[in-house]
Design a protein around this motif. Sequence first.
Motif, PDB file in Angstrom:
ATOM      1  N   HIS A  26       0.810  -1.216   0.000  1.00 48.97           N
ATOM      2  CA  HIS A  26       0.000   0.000   0.000  1.00 48.97           C
ATOM      3  C   HIS A  26       0.845   1.269   0.000  1.00 48.97           C
ATOM      4  CE1 HIS A  26       1.065  -0.739   4.052  1.00 48.97           C
ATOM      5  NE2 HIS A  26       0.259   0.106   4.603  1.00 48.97           N
ATOM      6  N   GLY A  27       2.139   1.108  -0.179  1.00 53.78           N
ATOM      7  CA  GLY A  27       3.001   2.256  -0.366  1.00 53.78           C
ATOM      8  C   GLY A  27       3.496   2.942   0.880  1.00 53.78           C
ATOM      9  N   LYS A  28       3.120   2.495   2.065  1.00 53.16           N
ATOM     10  CA  LYS A  28       3.583   3.146   3.292  1.00 53.16           C
ATOM     11  C   LYS A  28       4.024   2.082   4.276  1.00 53.16           C
ATOM     12  CE  LYS A  28       2.120   6.030   7.121  1.00 53.16           C
ATOM     13  NZ  LYS A  28       0.988   6.478   7.900  1.00 53.16           N
ATOM     14  N   GLN A  29       5.282   2.155   4.693  1.00 53.13           N
ATOM     15  CA  GLN A  29       5.796   1.194   5.650  1.00 53.13           C
ATOM     16  C   GLN A  29       5.940   1.867   7.016  1.00 53.13           C
ATOM     17  OE1 GLN A  29       9.350  -0.800   4.496  1.00 53.13           O
ATOM     18  NE2 GLN A  29       9.212  -2.245   6.162  1.00 53.13           N
ATOM     19  N   VAL A  30       5.403   1.226   8.025  1.00 52.87           N
ATOM     20  CA  VAL A  30       5.487   1.733   9.386  1.00 52.87           C
ATOM     21  C   VAL A  30       6.933   1.617   9.864  1.00 52.87           C
ATOM     22  CG1 VAL A  30       4.737   1.317  11.768  1.00 52.87           C
ATOM     23  CG2 VAL A  30       3.103   1.107   9.888  1.00 52.87           C
ATOM     24  N   ASP A  31       7.450   2.643  10.529  1.00 55.73           N
ATOM     25  CA  ASP A  31       8.790   2.619  11.114  1.00 55.73           C
ATOM     26  C   ASP A  31       8.700   3.193  12.520  1.00 55.73           C
ATOM     27  OD1 ASP A  31      11.458   2.650  11.779  1.00 55.73           O
ATOM     28  OD2 ASP A  31      12.046   4.086  10.240  1.00 55.73           O
ATOM     29  N   LEU A  32       8.683   2.315  13.520  1.00 57.81           N
ATOM     30  CA  LEU A  32       8.567   2.742  14.913  1.00 57.81           C
ATOM     31  C   LEU A  32       9.890   2.648  15.668  1.00 57.81           C
ATOM     32  CD1 LEU A  32       5.230   0.874  15.734  1.00 57.81           C
ATOM     33  CD2 LEU A  32       5.517   3.244  15.018  1.00 57.81           C
ATOM     34  N   MET A  33      10.972   2.319  14.964  1.00 59.08           N
ATOM     35  CA  MET A  33      12.277   2.164  15.616  1.00 59.08           C
ATOM     36  C   MET A  33      12.789   3.516  16.092  1.00 59.08           C
ATOM     37  SD  MET A  33      13.441  -0.854  15.847  1.00 59.08           S
ATOM     38  CE  MET A  33      13.689  -2.435  15.108  1.00 59.08           C
ATOM     39  N   LEU A  53      10.311 -10.426  27.695  1.00 57.92           N
ATOM     40  CA  LEU A  53       9.621 -10.996  26.540  1.00 57.92           C
ATOM     41  C   LEU A  53      10.215 -12.350  26.188  1.00 57.92           C
ATOM     42  CD1 LEU A  53       9.428  -7.870  24.194  1.00 57.92           C
ATOM     43  CD2 LEU A  53       7.772  -8.633  25.890  1.00 57.92           C
ATOM     44  N   ASP A  54       9.348 -13.270  25.752  1.00 60.77           N
ATOM     45  CA  ASP A  54       9.868 -14.536  25.240  1.00 60.77           C
ATOM     46  C   ASP A  54      10.245 -14.331  23.772  1.00 60.77           C
ATOM     47  OD1 ASP A  54       7.543 -14.886  23.611  1.00 60.77           O
ATOM     48  OD2 ASP A  54       6.556 -16.091  25.150  1.00 60.77           O
ATOM     49  N   ALA A  55      10.797 -15.348  23.145  1.00 61.55           N
ATOM     50  CA  ALA A  55      11.295 -15.218  21.777  1.00 61.55           C
ATOM     51  C   ALA A  55      10.191 -14.827  20.799  1.00 61.55           C
ATOM     52  CB  ALA A  55      11.965 -16.519  21.339  1.00 61.55           C
ATOM     53  N   ARG A  56       9.002 -15.400  20.945  1.00 57.89           N
ATOM     54  CA  ARG A  56       7.895 -15.084  20.037  1.00 57.89           C
ATOM     55  C   ARG A  56       7.439 -13.634  20.201  1.00 57.89           C
ATOM     56  NH1 ARG A  56       3.793 -17.497  16.800  1.00 57.89           N
ATOM     57  NH2 ARG A  56       2.702 -15.688  16.010  1.00 57.89           N
ATOM     58  N   GLN A  57       7.280 -13.189  21.448  1.00 58.01           N
ATOM     59  CA  GLN A  57       6.865 -11.810  21.703  1.00 58.01           C
ATOM     60  C   GLN A  57       7.903 -10.827  21.157  1.00 58.01           C
ATOM     61  OE1 GLN A  57       6.678 -12.363  25.915  1.00 58.01           O
ATOM     62  NE2 GLN A  57       4.430 -12.411  25.959  1.00 58.01           N
ATOM     63  N   LEU A  58       9.159 -11.123  21.392  1.00 57.60           N
ATOM     64  CA  LEU A  58      10.231 -10.253  20.922  1.00 57.60           C
ATOM     65  C   LEU A  58      10.227 -10.153  19.397  1.00 57.60           C
ATOM     66  CD1 LEU A  58      12.637  -8.514  21.716  1.00 57.60           C
ATOM     67  CD2 LEU A  58      14.047 -10.563  21.641  1.00 57.60           C
ATOM     68  N   CYS A  59      10.022 -11.274  18.735  1.00 61.34           N
ATOM     69  CA  CYS A  59       9.971 -11.278  17.268  1.00 61.34           C
ATOM     70  C   CYS A  59       8.800 -10.433  16.771  1.00 61.34           C
ATOM     71  CB  CYS A  59       9.847 -12.708  16.772  1.00 61.34           C
ATOM     72  SG  CYS A  59       9.820 -12.842  14.980  1.00 61.34           S
ATOM     73  N   ASP A  60       7.623 -10.607  17.373  1.00 60.75           N
ATOM     74  CA  ASP A  60       6.454  -9.827  16.957  1.00 60.75           C
ATOM     75  C   ASP A  60       6.673  -8.331  17.163  1.00 60.75           C
ATOM     76  OD1 ASP A  60       5.120 -12.105  16.177  1.00 60.75           O
ATOM     77  OD2 ASP A  60       3.746 -12.140  17.884  1.00 60.75           O
ATOM     78  N   ILE A  61       7.234  -7.956  18.310  1.00 66.91           N
ATOM     79  CA  ILE A  61       7.483  -6.536  18.595  1.00 66.91           C
ATOM     80  C   ILE A  61       8.505  -5.968  17.615  1.00 66.91           C
ATOM     81  CG2 ILE A  61       8.412  -4.899  20.290  1.00 66.91           C
ATOM     82  CD1 ILE A  61       5.529  -5.936  20.872  1.00 66.91           C
ATOM     83  N   GLU A  62       9.543  -6.731  17.325  1.00 64.39           N
ATOM     84  CA  GLU A  62      10.540  -6.259  16.367  1.00 64.39           C
ATOM     85  C   GLU A  62       9.927  -6.067  14.983  1.00 64.39           C
ATOM     86  OE1 GLU A  62      15.007  -7.237  14.675  1.00 64.39           O
ATOM     87  OE2 GLU A  62      14.082  -8.620  16.089  1.00 64.39           O
ATOM     88  N   LEU A  63       9.095  -7.016  14.547  1.00 61.79           N
ATOM     89  CA  LEU A  63       8.434  -6.883  13.247  1.00 61.79           C
ATOM     90  C   LEU A  63       7.472  -5.694  13.214  1.00 61.79           C
ATOM     91  CD1 LEU A  63       7.801 -10.619  12.368  1.00 61.79           C
ATOM     92  CD2 LEU A  63       9.231  -9.002  11.094  1.00 61.79           C
ATOM     93  N   LEU A  64       6.785  -5.447  14.325  1.00 65.74           N
ATOM     94  CA  LEU A  64       5.913  -4.271  14.391  1.00 65.74           C
ATOM     95  C   LEU A  64       6.731  -2.989  14.267  1.00 65.74           C
ATOM     96  CD1 LEU A  64       3.505  -5.426  17.224  1.00 65.74           C
ATOM     97  CD2 LEU A  64       2.815  -4.833  14.898  1.00 65.74           C
ATOM     98  N   CYS A  65       7.867  -2.936  14.972  1.00 65.25           N
ATOM     99  CA  CYS A  65       8.689  -1.725  14.981  1.00 65.25           C
ATOM    100  C   CYS A  65       9.402  -1.471  13.662  1.00 65.25           C
ATOM    101  CB  CYS A  65       9.713  -1.793  16.108  1.00 65.25           C
ATOM    102  SG  CYS A  65       8.992  -1.596  17.741  1.00 65.25           S
ATOM    103  N   GLY A  67       8.467  -2.375  10.669  1.00 66.31           N
ATOM    104  CA  GLY A  67       7.588  -2.279   9.512  1.00 66.31           C
ATOM    105  C   GLY A  67       7.275  -3.595   8.841  1.00 66.31           C
ATOM    106  N   GLY A  68       7.794  -4.687   9.374  1.00 65.56           N
ATOM    107  CA  GLY A  68       7.550  -5.991   8.784  1.00 65.56           C
ATOM    108  C   GLY A  68       6.095  -6.415   8.829  1.00 65.56           C
ATOM    109  N   LEU A  69       5.314  -5.794   9.698  1.00 65.84           N
ATOM    110  CA  LEU A  69       3.885  -6.090   9.792  1.00 65.84           C
ATOM    111  C   LEU A  69       3.036  -4.869   9.425  1.00 65.84           C
ATOM    112  CD1 LEU A  69       3.927  -8.228  13.065  1.00 65.84           C
ATOM    113  CD2 LEU A  69       3.661  -9.042  10.717  1.00 65.84           C
ATOM    114  N   SER A  70       3.592  -3.996   8.592  1.00 67.41           N
ATOM    115  CA  SER A  70       2.833  -2.820   8.137  1.00 67.41           C
ATOM    116  C   SER A  70       1.520  -3.279   7.526  1.00 67.41           C
ATOM    117  CB  SER A  70       3.631  -2.048   7.079  1.00 67.41           C
ATOM    118  OG  SER A  70       4.754  -1.437   7.662  1.00 67.41           O
ATOM    119  N   PRO A  71       0.454  -2.582   7.784  1.00 62.23           N
ATOM    120  CA  PRO A  71       0.321  -1.264   8.376  1.00 62.23           C
ATOM    121  C   PRO A  71       0.073  -1.275   9.890  1.00 62.23           C
ATOM    122  CG  PRO A  71      -1.780  -1.874   7.448  1.00 62.23           C
ATOM    123  CD  PRO A  71      -0.823  -3.007   7.165  1.00 62.23           C
TER     124      PRO A  71
END
Length: 114
Positions: A26-33, A53-65, A67-71
């Motif tokens: 959709h042309g916009k990547q979230v960047d929360l880092m 955080l456990d490994a799964r939580q840490l991975c999800d938070i990193e992907l959110l931050c 932009g890997g899970l944009s939007p």
Amino acid sequence: ARSSARSAVRAGRAGPVMMASRQVWHGKQVDLMLTDDAEKAKVAAATDFAMQLDARQLCDIELLCNGGLSPLTGPMNEATYQNVVNDMRLPSGEIFGLPIVFATDDANMVAGKK
């Protein structure tokens, strides 16, 4: 040029090159880092509690931050979760087939806390 590149790969002189695009659908990547140390300290000071955080939580938070899970800009609320589970779409209509939640039994983790 294409055939000479193939010949070079076959001859062992060059490896195949693949480039991934960071452009999202959709042309916009979230960047929360946060990269500024002062900004990191400000955000850390404003938190209500800390948790390990456990490994799964840490991975999800990193992907959110990153932009890997944009939007998405955070874990899904109940309405968004139900939309994704039932229709494989975000409430905005964008296709999103993976529900992202923050599963924890930590009593400090309640809506509205940081």
